[in-house]
Every structure is written in structure tokens, then in C-alpha cells.
Design a protein around this motif. Structure first.
Motif, mmCIF file in Angstrom:
data_model
loop_
_atom_site.group_PDB
_atom_site.id
_atom_site.type_symbol
_atom_site.label_atom_id
_atom_site.label_comp_id
_atom_site.label_asym_id
_atom_site.label_seq_id
_atom_site.Cartn_x
_atom_site.Cartn_y
_atom_site.Cartn_z
ATOM 1 N N ALA A 1 0.832 -1.207 0.000
ATOM 2 C CA ALA A 1 0.000 0.000 0.000
ATOM 3 C C ALA A 1 0.870 1.263 0.000
ATOM 4 O O ALA A 1 0.591 2.221 -0.728
ATOM 5 C CB ALA A 1 -0.933 -0.021 1.207
ATOM 6 N N ALA A 2 1.954 1.233 0.781
ATOM 7 C CA ALA A 2 2.827 2.411 0.831
ATOM 8 C C ALA A 2 3.522 2.618 -0.515
ATOM 9 O O ALA A 2 3.671 3.747 -1.005
ATOM 10 C CB ALA A 2 3.867 2.242 1.939
ATOM 11 N N GLY A 3 3.930 1.523 -1.125
ATOM 12 C CA GLY A 3 4.608 1.598 -2.429
ATOM 13 C C GLY A 3 3.669 2.142 -3.500
ATOM 14 O O GLY A 3 4.066 2.935 -4.365
ATOM 15 N N LEU A 4 2.414 1.728 -3.422
ATOM 16 C CA LEU A 4 1.434 2.195 -4.401
ATOM 17 C C LEU A 4 1.195 3.694 -4.215
ATOM 18 O O LEU A 4 1.142 4.456 -5.181
ATOM 19 C CB LEU A 4 0.122 1.411 -4.214
ATOM 20 N N LYS A 5 1.106 4.091 -2.951
ATOM 21 C CA LYS A 5 0.905 5.522 -2.675
ATOM 22 C C LYS A 5 2.118 6.314 -3.179
ATOM 23 O O LYS A 5 1.967 7.394 -3.772
ATOM 24 C CB LYS A 5 0.701 5.746 -1.173
ATOM 25 N N ALA A 6 3.301 5.766 -2.972
ATOM 26 C CA ALA A 6 4.512 6.469 -3.423
ATOM 27 C C ALA A 6 4.474 6.659 -4.950
ATOM 28 O O ALA A 6 4.878 7.711 -5.458
ATOM 29 C CB ALA A 6 5.754 5.687 -3.005
ATOM 30 N N GLN A 7 3.973 5.666 -5.665
ATOM 31 C CA GLN A 7 3.878 5.808 -7.130
ATOM 32 C C GLN A 7 2.882 6.905 -7.502
ATOM 33 O O GLN A 7 3.131 7.716 -8.393
ATOM 34 C CB GLN A 7 3.462 4.483 -7.774
ATOM 35 N N HIS A 8 1.729 6.910 -6.818
ATOM 36 C CA HIS A 8 0.749 7.969 -7.087
ATOM 37 C C HIS A 8 1.346 9.342 -6.782
ATOM 38 O O HIS A 8 1.150 10.297 -7.544
ATOM 39 C CB HIS A 8 -0.517 7.759 -6.246
ATOM 40 N N ASP A 9 2.080 9.423 -5.676
ATOM 41 C CA ASP A 9 2.686 10.710 -5.295
ATOM 42 C C ASP A 9 3.708 11.153 -6.332
ATOM 43 O O ASP A 9 3.786 12.332 -6.692
ATOM 44 C CB ASP A 9 3.375 10.603 -3.921
ATOM 45 N N LEU A 10 4.484 10.200 -6.820
ATOM 46 C CA LEU A 10 5.503 10.538 -7.816
ATOM 47 C C LEU A 10 4.833 11.061 -9.091
ATOM 48 O O LEU A 10 5.284 12.047 -9.687
ATOM 49 C CB LEU A 10 6.371 9.306 -8.116
ATOM 50 N N VAL A 11 3.760 10.388 -9.494
ATOM 51 C CA VAL A 11 3.041 10.839 -10.689
ATOM 52 C C VAL A 11 2.597 12.290 -10.502
ATOM 53 O O VAL A 11 2.676 13.109 -11.420
ATOM 54 C CB VAL A 11 1.824 9.930 -10.977
#
Ligand code: PRX
Length: 647
Positions: free
Chosen positions: A21-31
Motif C-alpha cells: 500500500a505504501a509503495g502504491l501511494k509512493a507511485q501515485h505521489d511521484l506521478v
């Protein structure tokens, strides 16, 4: 039971995940902060012969329309799917084959795959296949189909896989449309114990295709006599002479990779064109992320390679990640309705991906055929192709997955190359029947009929506001139709053809097609295709085809048929017409209901009002709405009576 029930990630599932979940959020944040950085990371997961420096060049506006990804890079798909794994995993299994007959199964290691693919690449080269040539592959679900797909990519040929269930006419149409001069087939396929005469179908199709130079016929032995001496090549007679080495052709990221025909709301099927770099990036990323793929996992996607699901999640996504992918020749209920679950135990499948129609059919058989198997190896379940009703979802979750395995309900299309809206296994809390959220970088928007953006919890038409790497690039041979079909209804946006709801939590719920495309057992069928097959029969004057809710198939095919004057409407003629459609298109388009229609409901300008026919087929004559604009409103009463409905 509320379909809004939230299922957190099963406790036993949590452990280091590919993307948590944290990794997915990090990807959204990076986008959100640096979108290109996200796309760059995805691109760098592949091996490039010439690394890309350019990432994205996109405009959905008609005047300066373009979609390019990683476009100054060069790579080869087979090299990414095979060669780069040989050093560390040459002896690992790439494909497990499970035959229609449960006593047939074998494994193909990456080393063997390399040799098989290279030999076929050399064979095709020897017989004149060149970079950019289209090769039509008309095969059953056997590893040979994947060998030839990969062999095409090795030499830069563009494959067009045609589902083995399609008729000779449908095959011919697809060969002619992409001017394919080469065909790969085999004598026969077998599914559920029934033989499918693929070579005979090909011979019939080729009567209409004089430009086909060679047919590569897959066979085990060299003694089979082939009818068309110079044209047909029994590969068993020549393969041994081929070298197991073949250089991988460096391909531009935007060079065509494959064509796959799919049905639209009008006209004949469209050749959806995918290109090399972006498609593979997206297939590889989504496979790994969405299914939480981990090294050593055995992955089984039950789709046929004749559909996009088979392309992205039997062949390219798994192999780009060096995974073990199971190829299943058979059907869910042969020899018994436990077959899926037995195969899962036999090959210790960890990730299982199938269609709601199969789940619903097996659910009807009760829990016992499932419960008598172990399924302890399963970790992740997936669903694809059509909306999954919460009842089927819960059965899949509780009975098949024993409440241990997240279900990823993946929404996507032939056009999208890979998943767009889907849970990520172990990272997204689930709602039965919802495809949940868009993947990072994917921008879904909901618009009303006029194209106005709708925000918050709402319902409307699903568009995607910007590109993603796996997006189709064109309709083969008709770029104008591509722009017209997908980017003109709501200018500046990609229109999916699907209706959708978004709830208060931002979860997406796909409601089905809003155009004249049916989804029958997860197969896309254009109503226009079935109509033109029907009117091609000498007894039919006019036909209108609509979908109706079907317990197992999701949607069934309901045909309103007006006969030529003087033709007797008999039960026998219904059988004849049903068989006719099967022969013209293929068994997947078989009409469920044929209703004689003395007249069809038309506006004064002659347009058939399908809305009315849909309501009749759905058994809701009370919801017909305004029929006063019809040229002859009395036809409606006849049709309601003919459907055995009462108002
Ligand atoms: O209506 C949607 C439905 O299938 C359509 C795409 O069909 P096709 O191009 O044949 O690709 C099928 C495999 C991706 C979509 O427009 N569809 C696909 N997946 C889902 C779905 N509908 C609801 N939920 C899904 N998970």
C-alpha cells in the motif's frame, strides 16, 4: 448483502509485497510531482538495445494528434521475454502446458523456449517473412502459438492472432484486412474433447485470400500429406534443419508489434495496433504490480491467446518478468467441473486469473467440486472481461480462495494493452464488484452525454484523459477511423465505450458497454456483425440485434428478425439461422433468442430504435418510454406479444 462491503487485505496475505500500500501511494505521489519520473522507472524495467531518452509525446487533439512513448529507444520483445532470463533462469520453467486431456502435460524451460522460438524465427525468415510483414496465427491454446508469436517479434514481423473459434470467413476477413501473406496453423485443435478443424478452416478461408504465400502447419511428424504443396509447409519436416540461434532484430519503440481484431459498434472488426516499447512496458509493469508477482510464482491465466488477455497475461507480461506461465488447452468443465481446481493443485498455481462467466458457471455446480481440492498454493485471484456480480465475487473469494486471497478485478480493453482500473493485490481494500481505482498515471474521468466532466460520486461515460504506455496506436490501415472512433465523441479524451459509476470512496464500478457492443461470456461482439450475418441469409429481410441479461454469459444475444415476404417463420428456420450465424462468425456469436418481427420499431426517418428492443429483450416492456415518435407504434405491441411479455 451490501455490495459496498469493504474487504481489507486478508491478514495472512501480508508479507513483503512487490508493491504494497505504501509503495502504491509512493507511485501515485511521484506521478503527481514528476510524472515522467514514474514512466521512466517503468521503461527502465526492460532491456533496451538503444536506451530511450524521450519518454512521452502525446496529444489527443484532432489537429496535432500523436501518441508516442519511449520513442527514441530500440528494443526487442523476444529478447526481453527470453534471452535476458537465460543467464540466471535458463532452466526455470517458462511455460507449463496442460492439455485438454488431463494425462497430457509438460514443461518448457527458458532455455528450450529460446531454441524453439529461434528455430521458428529462422524458418519464417527462410520462407520470406521480413520485418514489418504481417503473420496471421490461427492456433489452439498450445505452446506453439506462443513460440510463433515470439518468433515474429524476434524478426520484427507483426503478428495477428485470430481466435481458433472463428469461422473461415472471419479468418479470411482478418487476413485480407491486414494483407497478411503468411499464416500459422495446425491440423486440428481439441477443446473439451471436441476437435476443431483448423487446417480445413484455413484452406477454406484461403480460397478468398490469393495473396497468402505460405501456411506454416504445426505438426509433430513429417509424414502428413499437405494439400497445397508449395504453399503449405509442415514445420516438422524443416524445423530440425533450422539453427537455434537467431539475432534479435532491434525495433524502434514505436514499431508495430501486433494487430488484434476486436469488435466495435459499427462495421467490421477493427485491427487494434499495438507497438513495441510502450506495450511491453505496460504488460510487464501491470503483471508484476497488480498480481503481486514474486519470483518463482506459477501464474495461470485461463484466457486464449486469441484475445488480448492471452497476449498480455499468458505470454508477454509473464515472460517479460521471467515468470512461469501455464497454458491450458481445455475448458473449465472437462472432463469434470473440478478441472480448474485440479489443475491448480497439479501445478501448484499461485496466481489464478479467469473470467466471471467461468466463475458463474462453476458456482452453479456447488461448492463440493471445489472443496474436494486443496488450492493451498493459491495466493492471488483475478477476474477480467466483464463486470463480476457481487454474488460470484463472494463465491470466488470465500469458496475458491478460502477467504485468503485478494481478488483483483481488472478493468481494461484490447485497446488499452493492459490493466487500467484495478486493485493491486495486497495493497487495495476490495469491494465485491468494483474494479476499485486507476493505476498510477492513469487518468479516468466521467463525462455526461454532452461531454461535461462530472465530479465526486457520480455515474456516466468512462473516458481516459491522458495516455499511458500500453495504449493502442492506431487501427491498422485506417488511422482516421482510430481518431474518429475513440477521440471524437468527447474531443481531447479517449472514450472507452463503457459506462461507469464512482462512489463516495472514489471506487469505480463498470456498468457495461454504452455502445452497440455486446459482452457475451467476456467476448466482445458487435451487434452490427451479427445483423450483417443474419441479413446475408436469403430468407432474412431485416434484423436488429440487442443484448439481454444472461445468468452465466453476462449478456446473451437476442435477434429480432423480419423475414422476406412469403417465407414461413418456423422453428426449423430458427435453427438454420442460428447455425448460419455460427458459420459466418463463429460459435461465440451464436444467437440465444431469435424472435420473428413482422416489423421493427423505426423513427419516421427510418432509424431502428434499439432502446425499445433492448427493453423488450430485458423483459421490461413497462420501461419502454416514449414511443410516439415511431413511424408505426403498433409494431411494438406485436413484439411484446412475440416475446411472451405482458404490459
Ligand atoms: O466493457 C468492458 C469489459 O470488456 C470490454 C473490453 O473487452 P475486450 O477488448 O475484449 O477486452 C477484454 C479483456 C480485457 C470493456 O470495454 N470489461 C473488461 N474487464 C472488465 C470489464 N467490465 C467490467 N469489469 C472488468 N473487470
Amino acid at each position: 448483502m451490501s455490495d459496498q462491503q469493504l474487504f481489507p487485505v486478508p491478514a495472512g496475505f501480508l508479507r513483503p509485497q512487490t508493491v504494497d500500500a505504501a509503495g502504491l501511494k509512493a507511485q501515485h505521489d511521484l506521478v503527481a510531482t514528476d510524472e515522467n519520473a514514474h514512466w521512466r522507472t517503468l521503461g527502465e524495467a526492460l532491456d533496451w538495445i538503444e536506451p530511450f531518452t524521450k519518454i512521452k509525446d502525446v496529444s489527443f487533439n484532432r489537429d496535432d494528434f500523436r501518441i508516442r512513448w519511449y520513442y527514441d529507444g530500440k528494443l526487442n520483445v523476444s529478447q526481453n521475454c527470453i534471452d535476458r532470463h537465460l543467464k540466471d533462469r535458463g532452466d526455470q520453467v517458462a511455460f507449463i502446458f496442460e492439455g485438454d486431456d488431463p494425462s497430457t502435460s509438460y514443461s518448457v524451460t527458458y532455455n528450450r523456449l529460446a531454441a524453439e522460438v529461434n528455430k521458428r524465427a529462422n524458418l519464417m525468415k527462410q520462407y520470406g517473412v521480413k520485418k514489418g510483414d504481417r503473420v496471421t496465427i490461427y492456433m489452439p491454446m498450445v505452446p506453439e502459438a506462443a513460440y510463433f508469436m515470439l518468433a515474429c517479434t524476434r524478426i520484427g514481423a507483426v503478428h495477428s492472432v485470430v481466435f481458433g473459434g472463428f469461422s473461415p470467413d472471419s479468418l479470411a476477413g482478418r487476413i485480407l484486412d491486414c494483407k497478411s501473406e503468411f499464416v500459422v496453423t495446425t491440423h486440428e485443435g481439441v477443446r473439451g474433447g471436441k476437435k476443431i478443424p483448423l487446417k480445413a478452416n484455413t484452406d477454406l478461408a484461403l480460397l478468398q485470400c490469393p495473396d497468402v504465400k505460405h501456411v506454416f502447419v504445426v505438426a509433430d511428424i513429417c509424414d502428413v500429406m499437405l494439400k497445397h504443396g508449395d504453399r503449405d509447409i509442415n514445420i516438422a519436416c524443416v524445423l530440425d534443419e533450422m539453427s537455434a540461434e537467431c539475432p534479435a532484430e532491434p525495433m524502434g519503440a514505436e514499431d508495430p508489434l501486433f494487430i488484434l481484431y476486436t469488435s466495435g459498434s459499427t462495421g467490421k472488426p477493427k485491427g487494434v495496433l499495438h507497438t513495441t516499447g510502450g506495450y511491453l512496458v505496460w504488460a510487464a509493469y501491470t503483471f508484476k504490480t497488480v498480481f503481486d508477482y514474486q519470483a518463482g510464482d506459477v501464474f495461470w491465466c485461463t484466457a486464449d491467446v486469441g484475445w488480448v488477455t492471452g497476449h498480455s497475461y499468458v505470454v508477454y507480461g509473464p515472460l517479460a518478468n521471467g515468470a512461469t506461465s501455464l497454458i491450458f488447452e481445455g475448458v473449465p468443465n472437462y472432463p469434470t467441473v473440478s478441472r480448474f481446481w485440479e489443475v491448480i493443485d497439479k501445478h501448484q498455481v499461485n496466481i489464478f486469473y479467469t473470467a466471471p462467466t467461468a466463475i458463474r458457471a462453476l458456482m452453479r455446480e456447488g461448492d463440493e467440486p471445489v472443496k474436494k481440492t486443496s488450492r493451498a498454493s493459491l495466493r492471488v485471484l483475478g477476474s477480467v472481461g466483464e463486470p463480476i456480480n457481487p454474488e460470484a465475487w463472494l463465491w470466488y473469494y470465500n469458496v475458491v480462495g478460502d477467504g485468503r486471497c485478494p481478488i483483483v478485478d481488472t478493468w481494461w480493453q484490447t485497446e488499452t494493452g493492459g490493466h487500467l482500473i484495478t486493485p493491486v493485490a495486497g495493497a487495495t481494500p476490495l469491494k465485491p464488484g468494483s474494479a476499485s481505482y486507476a493505476l498510477p498515471g492513469v487518468k479516468p474521468v466521467i463525462v455526461d452525454a454532452e461531454g461535461k466532466l462530472l465530479s465526486g460520486a457520480t455515474e456516466g461515460n468512462l473516458c481516459i484523459a491522458d495516455s499511458w504506455p500500453g495504449q493502442m496506436r492506431s487501427i491498422y490501415g485506417d488511422h482516421a477511423r482510430f481518431i474518429e472512433t475513440y477521440f471524437s465523441t468527447y474531443p481531447g479524451k479517449y472514450f472507452t465505450g463503457d459506462g461507469v459509476k464512482r462512489d463516495e470512496d472514489g471506487y469505480y464500478w463498470i456498468t457495461g458497454r454504452v455502445d452497440d457492443v455486446l459482452n457475451v461470456s467476456g467476448h466482445r461482439i458487435g451487434t452490427a456483425e451479427v445483423e450483417s450475418a443474419l441479413v446475408a441469409h436469403e430468407t432474412v429481410a431485416e434484423a436488429a440485434v440487442v443484448g439481454f441479461p444472461h445468468d452465466i454469459k453476462g449478456q446473451g444475444i437476442w435477434c429480432f428478425v423480419t423475414l422476406v415476404k412469403g417465407v414461413e417463420p418456423t422453428e426449423e428456420l430458427k435453427v438454420t439461422l442460428r447455425n448460419w450465424v455460427r458459420r459466418e462468425i463463429g460459435p461465440i456469436a451464436s444467437p440465444d433468442v431469435i424472435q420473428w418481427a413482422p416489423g421493427l420499431p423505426k423513427t419516421r426517418s427510418g432509424k431502428i430504435m434499439r432502446r425499445i428492443l433492448r427493453k423488450i429483450a430485458e423483459g421490461q416492456p413497462e420501461a419502454l418510454g416514449d414511443i410516439s415518435t415511431l413511424a408505426d407504434p403498433s409494431v411494438v405491441a406485436d413484439l411484446i406479444k412475440g416475446a411472451n411479455l405482458k404490459i
